[in-house]
Design a protein around this motif. Structure first.
Motif, PDB file in Angstrom:
ATOM      1  N   LYS A  21      53.212  24.279  44.597  1.00  0.00           N
ATOM      2  CA  LYS A  21      52.404  25.476  44.324  1.00  0.00           C
ATOM      3  C   LYS A  21      53.042  26.321  43.216  1.00  0.00           C
ATOM      4  N   TYR A  25      51.157  27.160  39.733  1.00  0.00           N
ATOM      5  CA  TYR A  25      50.959  28.557  39.294  1.00  0.00           C
ATOM      6  C   TYR A  25      51.364  28.731  37.836  1.00  0.00           C
ATOM      7  N   GLU A  50      44.936  30.078  48.335  1.00  0.00           N
ATOM      8  CA  GLU A  50      46.150  30.927  48.356  1.00  0.00           C
ATOM      9  C   GLU A  50      46.585  31.299  46.944  1.00  0.00           C
ATOM     10  N   LEU A  51      46.631  30.283  46.079  1.00  0.00           N
ATOM     11  CA  LEU A  51      47.075  30.539  44.698  1.00  0.00           C
ATOM     12  C   LEU A  51      46.070  31.392  43.934  1.00  0.00           C
ATOM     13  N   LYS A  54      46.458  35.029  43.217  1.00  0.00           N
ATOM     14  CA  LYS A  54      47.409  35.489  42.193  1.00  0.00           C
ATOM     15  C   LYS A  54      46.879  35.257  40.775  1.00  0.00           C
ATOM     16  N   GLN A  60      41.389  30.955  37.583  1.00  0.00           N
ATOM     17  CA  GLN A  60      40.940  30.241  38.788  1.00  0.00           C
ATOM     18  C   GLN A  60      40.095  29.022  38.440  1.00  0.00           C
ATOM     19  N   LEU A 153      57.041  31.032  41.587  1.00  0.00           N
ATOM     20  CA  LEU A 153      55.911  31.836  42.063  1.00  0.00           C
ATOM     21  C   LEU A 153      56.030  33.313  41.674  1.00  0.00           C
TER      22      LEU A 153
END
Ligand code: NAP
Length: 227
Positions: A21, A25, A50-51, A54, A60, A153
């Protein structure tokens, strides 16, 4: 089979986990399409959601989730972020999908409970194990073993370097480009035989973190001009 050198889409095998992850990101932020791979489609979608919290709306659109094999088939470059104990099995199951692709192997050959003691696989390193198992149709690159997921992250500039190994200059250049896209400094560390240095160093960093009460110890190369 010829290998594509233009990387647009990255598949992260085991991308639902911590390190996967973190890399997803950073690469989405850099403008790459990233597919979070999982053994379980629903788990992949949860990681994407979840990502997404952010990311901007535009970012996205670059992120999706799929089963590991399907994710790899849609990519030019796959990244393996699965614990070492499953390394051989997951690579064997994806061998056909990985033919004609680059694979960045992030695996540290940790053998619990002695995770702060360097363990050397009988092939010489986890990356060499991957290259031997996958054969010449896949180009294995090794990188990121010394970068903790917490740093990836975060939105901070990461003051750590990444050693990149691969069988030839072209593979190492692709690896370095992908490292720089995450905002990190990359070094050409030579052939896959040298990967054990980066893989083994993680056990030393785990030991240093335990002693210092920290989580993100890393390495930097000094007294050489930096990019
Ligand atoms: N964590 C770090 O900071 C860090 C730093 C440097 C390098 N690394 C290396 O990166 C790799 C991943 O570490 P991590 O901390 O991200 O691990 P993790 O979160 O414990 O697991 C990553 C993913 O592995 C998959 N997985 C679990 N069991 C599996 C199995 N039996 N077969 C296939 N896949 C399985 C899972 O994905 P699904 O269930 O969705 O399939 C899981 O989300 C390791 O090799 C580690 O040494 C980690």
């Amino acid at each position: 089979m010829s290998i594509e050198t233009e990387i647009n889409t990255i598949a992260i095998i085991g991308g639902t986990g911590k390190e996967g992850k973190g890399l997803a990101y950073r690469w989405v932020k850099a403008g790459y399409k990233v597919i979070i791979g999982s053994r379980n489609m629903e788990k992949a979608q949860i990681a994407v959601a979840e990502l997404a919290e952010k990311l901007t709306d535009q970012e996205q659109k670059l992120l999706s989730g799929d089963e590991n094999g399907a994710a790899v088939r849609q990519s030019q470059l796959a990244v393996l972020t699965v614990p070492y104990q499953f390394h051989k099995d997951i690579l064997s199951s994806l061998k056909n999908d990985l033919a004609g692709k680059y694979l960045i192997d992030v695996t540290v050959p940790l053998v619990p409970p002695k995770v702060s003691t360097v363990q050397v696989p009988e092939e010489g390193s986890a990356a060499l194990q991957a290259q031997m198992l996958l054969g010449e149709e896949t180009t294995v690159i090794s990188a990121f073993q010394n970068i903790s997921f917490g740093l990836l992250l975060s939105d901070e500039k990461i003051e750590c370097d990444v050693l990149v190994c691969g069988k030839n200059v072209e593979a190492r250049e692709i690896g370095q480009k992908m490292v720089r896209a995450t905002g990190l400094t990359a070094w050409d560390a030579g052939p896959l035989e040298n990967s054990i240095v980066a893989e083994g160093f993680t056990s030393v960093l785990i030991r240093i973190n335990k002693q210092a009460g920290t989580k993100n110890a890393g390495i930097q190369i000094t007294n050489v001009p930096r990019d």
